[in-house]
Design an enzyme around this catalytic site. Structure first.
Site, PDB file in Angstrom:
ATOM      1  N   PRO A  83       0.826  -1.211   0.000  1.00 17.37           N
ATOM      2  CA  PRO A  83       0.000   0.000   0.000  1.00 17.37           C
ATOM      3  C   PRO A  83       0.859   1.259   0.000  1.00 17.37           C
ATOM      4  CG  PRO A  83       0.109  -0.928   2.203  1.00 17.37           C
ATOM      5  CD  PRO A  83       0.859  -1.879   1.305  1.00 17.37           C
ATOM      6  N   CYS A 138       3.023  29.294 -15.245  1.00 18.04           N
ATOM      7  CA  CYS A 138       2.538  29.714 -16.548  1.00 18.04           C
ATOM      8  C   CYS A 138       2.013  28.537 -17.344  1.00 18.04           C
ATOM      9  CB  CYS A 138       3.639  30.461 -17.286  1.00 18.04           C
ATOM     10  SG  CYS A 138       4.053  31.947 -16.377  1.00 18.04           S
ATOM     11  N   TYR A 175       1.784  11.223  -3.233  1.00 17.81           N
ATOM     12  CA  TYR A 175       2.011  11.775  -4.574  1.00 17.81           C
ATOM     13  C   TYR A 175       1.877  13.299  -4.570  1.00 17.81           C
ATOM     14  CZ  TYR A 175       1.338   6.831  -5.303  1.00 17.81           C
ATOM     15  OH  TYR A 175       1.442   5.471  -5.200  1.00 17.81           O
TER      16      TYR A 175
HETATM   17  C1  LIG Z   1       2.712   2.678  -6.898  1.00 17.77           C
HETATM   18  C2  LIG Z   1       2.763   1.264  -6.572  1.00 17.77           C
HETATM   19  C3  LIG Z   1       2.111   0.785  -5.432  1.00 17.77           C
HETATM   20  C4  LIG Z   1       1.273   1.644  -4.519  1.00 17.77           C
HETATM   21  O1  LIG Z   1       0.144   2.184  -5.112  1.00 17.77           O
HETATM   22  P1  LIG Z   1      -0.900   2.974  -4.200  1.00 17.77           P
HETATM   23  O2  LIG Z   1      -2.038   3.248  -5.112  1.00 17.77           O
HETATM   24  O3  LIG Z   1      -0.238   4.202  -3.736  1.00 17.77           O
HETATM   25  O4  LIG Z   1      -1.276   2.067  -3.080  1.00 17.77           O
HETATM   26  C5  LIG Z   1       2.255  -0.551  -5.133  1.00 17.77           C
HETATM   27  N1  LIG Z   1       2.976  -1.390  -5.919  1.00 17.77           N
HETATM   28  C6  LIG Z   1       3.606  -0.952  -7.025  1.00 17.77           C
HETATM   29  C7  LIG Z   1       4.394  -1.901  -7.830  1.00 17.77           C
HETATM   30  C8  LIG Z   1       3.519   0.379  -7.391  1.00 17.77           C
HETATM   31  O5  LIG Z   1       4.132   0.798  -8.494  1.00 17.77           O
END
Ligand SMILES: *Cc1c(COP(=O)(O)O)cnc(C)c1O
Length: 425
Positions: A289, A359, A389
């Site tokens: 997660p 801009c 993010y």
């Molecule tokens: C980005 C990513 C996650 C996490 O995704 P979330 O939506 O932030 O939970 C898990 N595994 C992989 C391989 C990812 O690239």
């Protein structure tokens, strides 16, 4: 505190917006604007809920650190006993510096470079999550170069199950047309050609079908396909896999979405995997997660620069821009915008665009949103749910130095990243 309130760690107290027990206006006074502020307890809470929900299952959690890679934040998660899911050599260095041992790192990503693989092998990471056949060849080659005597590394193959996660197209990753993962036919080809990679131990299969998932059904569908892929891979290869990685992707509430609760998600994982795991005698279940842990743990504070009234449009120009928070420009995503002075929450509203100074027309945090007409120059605002993010996607576009980051714990606060200086650009 209500479990259903995604902003429970950012309450109004006496009319002022707080993070835990700290008045956010004071933090702007002290550290300037724009400013990222995180709640330490908000990071801990989802981890504890996940642990509780997964009790009884042999599991391991790896935080997707691309969602938030501040070392002080990583330390909170290290203390909570979880690992990290990496997508670059840079992330590995940061995680290492934050104190994570290699054994608590898995490395995902479609384009791992030779030097990143080399550094990860030397750091003895738990495993690579491999997304293509040439990547397997490259890992083999790097190991041969580094250790002519013969040392191996663990990998899991990332399976692309071709399911529609029903999320924004930019964050769906488990469809056949997405660049991620290996198709079933490729995985079975690998199973039949294991001799080609004597330095690789095939330890698991992984999936990650997308981000901000709002229902469990695509995950369930993917789990079904994953189980049959495991069976076929083991049958064709003669190996027994020792872990299955279910990825991340569970969504959070930004506006009025109703994502599955952590408890509902864990219940589904238990239902789908407990018996399966028991029957096999202890295969581990990994989770990755990101947003679920970090998303609602941070806010971006900003101040109103100008009100710009037009006949058909009102613009609120704020001092944060798309370089500080890219999600609205990139995905059209929604962030709640609330005032630090809660007394201005009510009153007459008008359709307002909240925009930054960069801009680009896409430099816009809200479009046609009903916001109070009383908001004016100097007012402090908070964009909510910016812990994932947010800073990690920030840039120096328009030669803007990136904002500072502050971590709050109860009554205390710590500057965990200084505001970037223009000279360093
Ligand atoms: C980005 C990513 C996650 C996490 O995704 P979330 O939506 O932030 O939970 C898990 N595994 C992989 C391989 C990812 O690239």
């Amino acid at each position: 505190m209500k479990k259903s309130d995604p902003h429970e760690f950012f309450p109004y107290r006496g009319g002022k917006l707080f993070c835990e027990e700290v008045d956010l206006s004071d933090l702007i006074q002290k550290f300037g604007s724009p400013l990222y502020v995180y709640s330490k307890n908000a990071f801990r809470s989802p981890v504890e809920r996940l642990k509780k929900g997964l009790e009884g299952l042999p599991y391991q959690i790896f935080f997707a650190m691309k969602s938030n890679s501040n070392p002080e934040i990583l330390k909170i998660l290290l203390e909570a006993g979880i690992g990290v899911d990496l997508v670059s050599g840079g992330e590995m260095r940061i995680a290492k510096k934050a104190g994570f041992p290699g054994s608590r790192m898995v490395f995902s990503g479609v384009g791992k470079m030779a030097d990143e693989i080399e550094a990860a092998v030397k750091n003895e990471i738990h495993s690579f999550h491999v997304e293509s056949i040439p990547e397997l060849d490259l890992i083999q080659e790097v190991l041969e170069g580094l250790f002519p005597q013969g040392r191996t590394t663990q990998v899991a193959l990332r399976f692309n199950p071709d399911v529609n996660p029903k999320t924004h197209p930019y964050i769906s990753t488990g469809l056949r047309e997405n660049k991620f993962g290996l198709e079933k036919s490729e995985i079975l080809w690998i199973a039949k050609n294991l001799k080609r990679w004597p330095r690789i131990q095939f330890a698991g299969l992984s999936i990650h079908i997308g981000s901000q998932l709002l229902t469990l059904s695509p995950l369930k569908e993917a789990f079904g396909k994953l189980k049959s892929c495991v069976a076929l891979f083991e049958e064709q290869s003669g190996l027994t896999l020792n872990y299955i990685d279910l990825g991340g992707g569970l969504g959070i509430r930004y506006k009025n979405e109703n994502p599955p609760t952590i408890e509902a998600y864990c219940k589904m994982v238990q239902k789908e995997w407990s018996a399966w795991v028991k029957k096999r005698g202890g295969t581990k279940i990994f989770l990755e997660p990101g947003r679920l842990i970090s998303g609602n743990a941070g806010v971006l504070l900003t101040q109103v620069q100008f009100r710009k009234e037009r006949k058909h449009r009102t613009f609120l120009v704020v001092d944060a821009a798309m370089n500080d928070l890219l999600r609205p420009s990139l995905y059209g995503s929604y962030h709640e915008i609330v005032p630090l002075d809660g007394s201005t929450r009510k009153g007459r509203t008008t359709s307002t665009d909240v925009v930054g100074p960069a801009c680009e027309t896409a430099d816009r945090f809200a479009s046609g949103r009903k916001l109070p007409v009383s908001w004016k120059r100097g007012d402090g605002l908070a964009l909510l749910s910016c812990g994932a993010y947010g800073f990690s996607m920030s840039s120096n576009y328009n030669s803007r130095p990136r904002p500072a980051e502050v971590l709050v714990q109860n009554k205390e606060f710590f500057l965990i990243r200084a505001r970037e200086k223009i000279d360093s650009l």
